[in-house]
Design an enzyme around this catalytic site. Structure first.
Site, PDB file in Angstrom:
ATOM      1  N   ASN A  94       0.803  -1.214   0.000  1.00  0.00           N
ATOM      2  CA  ASN A  94       0.000   0.000   0.000  1.00  0.00           C
ATOM      3  C   ASN A  94       0.841   1.273   0.000  1.00  0.00           C
ATOM      4  O   ASN A  94       0.324   2.367   0.210  1.00  0.00           O
ATOM      5  CB  ASN A  94      -0.954   0.013   1.199  1.00  0.00           C
ATOM      6  CG  ASN A  94      -1.751  -1.260   1.295  1.00  0.00           C
ATOM      7  OD1 ASN A  94      -1.481  -2.090   2.155  1.00  0.00           O
ATOM      8  ND2 ASN A  94      -2.667  -1.449   0.357  1.00  0.00           N
ATOM      9  N   ILE A 149       1.141   6.925   0.221  1.00  0.00           N
ATOM     10  CA  ILE A 149       0.456   5.943   1.055  1.00  0.00           C
ATOM     11  C   ILE A 149      -0.989   5.828   0.613  1.00  0.00           C
ATOM     12  O   ILE A 149      -1.668   6.839   0.416  1.00  0.00           O
ATOM     13  CB  ILE A 149       0.496   6.373   2.530  1.00  0.00           C
ATOM     14  CG1 ILE A 149       1.942   6.594   2.970  1.00  0.00           C
ATOM     15  CG2 ILE A 149      -0.179   5.343   3.419  1.00  0.00           C
ATOM     16  CD1 ILE A 149       2.062   7.392   4.249  1.00  0.00           C
ATOM     17  N   CYS A 150      -1.456   4.595   0.479  1.00  0.00           N
ATOM     18  CA  CYS A 150      -2.864   4.371   0.152  1.00  0.00           C
ATOM     19  C   CYS A 150      -3.606   4.064   1.448  1.00  0.00           C
ATOM     20  O   CYS A 150      -3.498   2.967   1.983  1.00  0.00           O
ATOM     21  CB  CYS A 150      -3.003   3.217  -0.823  1.00  0.00           C
ATOM     22  SG  CYS A 150      -4.711   2.855  -1.241  1.00  0.00           S
ATOM     23  N   LEU A 151      -4.293   5.031   1.947  1.00  0.00           N
ATOM     24  CA  LEU A 151      -4.967   4.860   3.233  1.00  0.00           C
ATOM     25  C   LEU A 151      -6.243   5.691   3.205  1.00  0.00           C
ATOM     26  O   LEU A 151      -6.202   6.874   2.872  1.00  0.00           O
ATOM     27  CB  LEU A 151      -4.028   5.326   4.362  1.00  0.00           C
ATOM     28  CG  LEU A 151      -4.444   5.064   5.787  1.00  0.00           C
ATOM     29  CD1 LEU A 151      -4.588   3.568   6.031  1.00  0.00           C
ATOM     30  CD2 LEU A 151      -3.434   5.636   6.759  1.00  0.00           C
TER      31      LEU A 151
END
Lengths: 155, 465
Positions: A79, A86-88
């Site tokens: 991620n 950042i993939c959040l």
């Protein structure tokens, strides 16, 4: 530059006076909206013993929009891409002004402990992760060792 | 006033008061609730904070339930409770301040405008277990030093009087003589002065207001309507502003910003038990304009927001990217050229090819970019972004400009990365785009682009060398 809202001052004070264990966030001297962040890898994860550098920026609209956070240390994680992005969800659509720097950094630490290859950002890593998890974890450990473990002489 | 925090109660005899304190604060601004309103999902925020939030997103910040401005309801009793508590707070804090067995808790260095009285070593207020603060070398109990004083001292701030007000030492000049004479009198003197009557503000009886002055609970004021600016001509917008006695100068976007901010101030003001006058609101609006980037003067060159671009964030959908690119094109070109030149030099010496005539094109096409994995990305990443993005920019917006093969491949994918380059001047700015990257953007990248990325790692590396 927009004036610094009281909230940012409060948050900064608290981050300094009452830091979250395993996380540090220091505001830059020139720009109080820019923070140097370190996050320790969770002990039960492949990132254990690593200390990761991040940068965090509070946009003018903060807290009405999410802080911008990025990894500076290289990390092997489905991620997190090679630019450190950042993939959040809470950094994007699920941001709420009720969240704060501290909670965001905790979420990122939690993401290190629970990689989610089904919603990848680094596609190649995610593919590796899904096809051979053990190997991927080994790679993650190796990268942590290589890039994120502080050298012994400088504590 | 120093900003207050619930944690101040933790150093008192009643640490649980920090809960009472936190509960009265707005989750958005972290300050005491001002004109509290409740949502249809039963969560409470400052009127201004939640209205501001709902302007961009129609959900509750706490539970994400759908929410509209029209559903917000005032909570009068909460407002009275909060303001009552706020009035009592400084006194409560000083009354409940921790003392170690009657030990004097010393003040941190006083503000500059007050005379400093040195306390001699034989001062009786200095007890057996007093320690010196390593920063300001004042003596105090070890506990106090550790728990609060040091924090303030290290930050170079003056400790809020609340924590030690009970034993506040008077520092007026006339008492300095008495002070030298006897420590005990000093102690009592201090205590006498330490319980000051609160500043004689106008007394507000919250009880009476809530129970008796019911007629004051409703203001006969209509809320301002939301304006759909797209259907209005600038003249009409100015007319509206004029009706509200607001300034009508500035560009169209400034006019819209001004109305929207006044709309927020005005409508949230109505939720106050004791609303401010319109004049005060207009003053507030003027202050806001002074600190808002949308109104900052376009001082040429120094900012990345120049001229007509200044009131758009780079990440805005309708950011005038073409104009921006035109303006900064030369900078990009210089940056890319420097990078290529350095890269070329390095390659030349590494592969042992005579330097000088190596063109950027031939260099970038040469293989062997393996060093990239060895890089400490921490220092390189920002450069990389700049590099990558500036190439993409060129390709996307100046298709006729000279390109090399790899860059052409590289530019195919990401929609967004070009914003990073726009902010290349400061690392903080580069983040403005990074956080925004669509999660799937990386997915779209093609193999060829990855190669190009590797090269860019290399570029950046050589730039650093």
């Amino acid at each position: 530059m927009a004036a610094l809202p009281k909230r940012i001052i409060k948050e900064t004070q608290r981050l300094v006076s009452d830091p979250v264990p395993g996380i540090t966030a220091t505001p830059s001297e020139e720009n109080l909206r820019y923070f140097q962040v370190t996050i320790d890898g969770p002990s039960s994860s492949p990132y254990a013993k690593g200390r990761f550098d991040l940068e965090l920026f509070l946009p003018d609209d903060y807290p009405m929009c999410a802080p911008k956070v990025r990894f500076l240390t290289k990390i092997y994680h489905p991620n997190i891409d090679k630019l450190g992005r950042i993939c959040l969800d809470v950094l994007k659509d699920n941001w709420s002004p009720a969240l704060q720097i501290r909670t965001i950094l905790l979420s990122i630490q939690a993401l290190l402990g629970a990689p989610n290859p089904d919603d990848p950002l680094a596609n190649d890593v995610a593919v590796d992760w899904k096809s051979d998890e053990a190997k991927a974890i080994a790679t993650a450990k190796e990268w942590t060792e290589k890039y994120a473990v502080p050298s012994t002489d400088s504590s | 006033m120093a900003s207050s925090d619930p944690s101040e109660w933790l150093q008192t005899r009643l640490p649980k008061l920090s809960q009472l304190d936190s509960l009265q604060r707005c989750l958005i601004c972290k300050d005491f609730l001002k004109a509290p309103v409740i949502t249809s999902c039963n969560h409470t925020f400052c009127s201004l904070c939640i209205r501001q939030h709902l302007q961009s997103v129609s959900n509750c910040p706490l539970c994400k339930a759908e929410q509209f401005e029209s559903n917000l309801k005032r909570v009068i009793i909460l407002e009275e409770l909060v303001s009552c508590f706020r009035e009592l707070r400084p006194q409560l804090l000083s009354l409940l301040a921790l003392q170690d067995s009657g030990e004097a808790v010393m003040e941190p260095p006083p503000p500059k405008d007050i005379e400093v009285v040195e306390i001699s070593d034989d001062d009786t207020s200095k007890g057996p277990d007093l320690v010196q603060c390593p920063v300001c070398s004042k003596s105090m109990s070890a506990k106090h030093l550790q728990q609060s004083h040091l924090d303030y001292c290290l930050r170079g701030e003056v400790e809020p009087p609340a924590a030690s007000a009970l034993l506040k030492l008077t520092r007026s000049a006339k008492s300095s003589a008495e002070r030298k004479r006897g420590g005990i009198s000093l102690f009592f003197l201090a205590q006498k002065r330490a319980r000051p009557s609160p500043p004689p503000k106008e007394e507000i009886n919250h009880e009476a207001f809530y129970f008796n002055e019911v007629h004051k609970h409703h203001h006969e004021v209509k809320r301002l309507p939301k304006i759909d600016f797209s259907s209005l001509s600038t003249v009409k917008v100015k007319e509206k502003l004029l009706n509200l006695k607001l300034l009508t100068q500035g560009t169209r976007p400034q006019l819209e910003l001004r109305y929207n901010q006044f709309y927020l101030l005005y409508n949230s003001n109505i939720d106050l038990s004791r609303p401010a006058s319109e004049l005060e609101l207009r003053q507030k609006l003027n202050q806001w304009e002074k600190s808002h980037q949308g109104f900052s003067a376009p001082k040429a060159g120094s900012t990345i927001y120049g001229d007509e671009l200044k009131y758009k964030a780079l990440t805005d959908k309708d950011f005038p990217i073409r104009g921006w690119l035109k303006k900064y094109r030369e900078e990009f070109t210089t940056l890319t050229q420097t990078a290529r030149a350095t890269h070329a030099k390095k390659k030349a010496s590494a592969i042992d090819v005579p330097s000088g005539t190596t063109t950027p094109e031939s260099t970038t096409q040469s293989p062997g970019m393996t060093t990239s994995t060895q890089l400490q990305s921490s220092t390189v990443a920002v450069n990389e972004v700049i590099e990558l993005s500036s190439h993409e920019l060129e390709k996307q917006f100046f298709p006729d400009s000279k390109q090399d093969a790899n860059v052409a491949a590289a530019s195919s994918a990401d929609e967004k990365p070009h914003f990073a380059a726009t902010e290349s001047l400061s690392p903080a700015r580069s983040l403005a785009y990074l956080g925004n990257a669509a999660p799937d953007s990386a997915l779209q990248r093609e193999g060829s682009q990855k190669i190009a990325e590797e090269e860019l790692y290399d570029f950046s590396n050589s730039m650093l060398a």
